[in-house]
Design an enzyme around this catalytic site. Structure first.
Site, mmCIF file in Angstrom:
data_model
loop_
_atom_site.group_PDB
_atom_site.id
_atom_site.type_symbol
_atom_site.label_atom_id
_atom_site.label_comp_id
_atom_site.label_asym_id
_atom_site.label_seq_id
_atom_site.Cartn_x
_atom_site.Cartn_y
_atom_site.Cartn_z
ATOM 1 C CE1 TYR A 174 38.744 141.764 98.540
ATOM 2 C CE2 TYR A 174 37.346 142.741 100.222
ATOM 3 C CZ TYR A 174 38.075 142.848 99.052
ATOM 4 O OH TYR A 174 38.128 144.055 98.400
ATOM 5 C CE LYS A 231 40.966 144.758 100.207
ATOM 6 N NZ LYS A 231 41.807 145.605 99.325
#
Length: 211
Positions: free
Chosen positions: A115, A119
């Protein structure tokens, strides 16, 4: 009046931006998979093909999901990376010079956590596009009522008052932050004019929001 393109208007942050914006000061055109019914101008797109966007003073990207909601890492990446960059490039092609993106605390293109790595990778790509001004919003856990059920986030929101006691000093960037504060901070950034790349975590977001 400032004009803005808003992608992700049906999500938690996007809704906060729409709810708080002053229609006399900011003209919003939403860009997303479905209409919000809250502004006159809405562009429907799946973000899989090039998007023809009107020129605007600023573009705000509040697109985002989770691996659990998306169903797989690939599906997650198609939203948080591919769709974000599709919107950014379309905004740039339309002449937008100022881009605001909602990322996440801990974003790092070299992170071991998928994750955080995605990002960070999308932040890196946005930097390379060469917007005159790029604002990267990196909030901690978003506190607000979601339409979808996210059990882990619900648990974290419930325990946030307790964990906040231990998240002091530099660690406060990982604490929860009200989505209303994030929305207000983004609206404040819409009027920022100085060129450059800027990042905002919880503390600076609260300062921008004024609460």
């Amino acid at each position: 009046m400032t004009s803005a393109l808003l992608a992700g208007a049906t999500g938690l942050v996007g809704q906060a931006v729409l709810a708080a914006h002053d229609v006399e000061k900011l003209q919003v055109t939403t860009v997303g998979r479905r209409a919000t019914g809250r502004v006159p101008n809405e562009i429907i797109t799946d973000f899989r093909t090039p998007i023809d966007l009107p020129n605007a003073d600023v573009a705000i990207c509040a697109l985002g999901t989770t691996i659990a909601s998306a169903g797989s890492k690939d599906a997650f990446r198609s939203v948080d990376y591919d769709a974000v960059l599709t919107f950014a490039r379309a905004a740039q092609d339309a002449g937008v010079k100022h881009f605001i993106v909602v990322s996440s605390v801990g974003a790092n293109a070299k992170a071991a956590v998928f994750y955080a790595r995605v990002k960070g990778e999308v932040e890196r790509e946005l930097e390379s596009l060469g917007f005159s001004r790029l604002d990267i919003v990196q909030p901690g856990l978003l506190l607000g009522e979601r339409q979808e059920n996210r059990p882990v986030e619900t648990l974290l929101r419930c325990t946030d008052p307790l964990t906040r006691v231990f998240l002091k000093g530099p660690l406060d960037r990982y604490a929860g932050i009200a989505v209303d504060a994030v929305g207000a901070a983004i609206l404040a950034l819409c009027d920022a004019a100085q060129a450059g790349i800027y990042r905002y975590e919880n503390r600076s977001l609260h300062q921008l929001a004024g609460f």
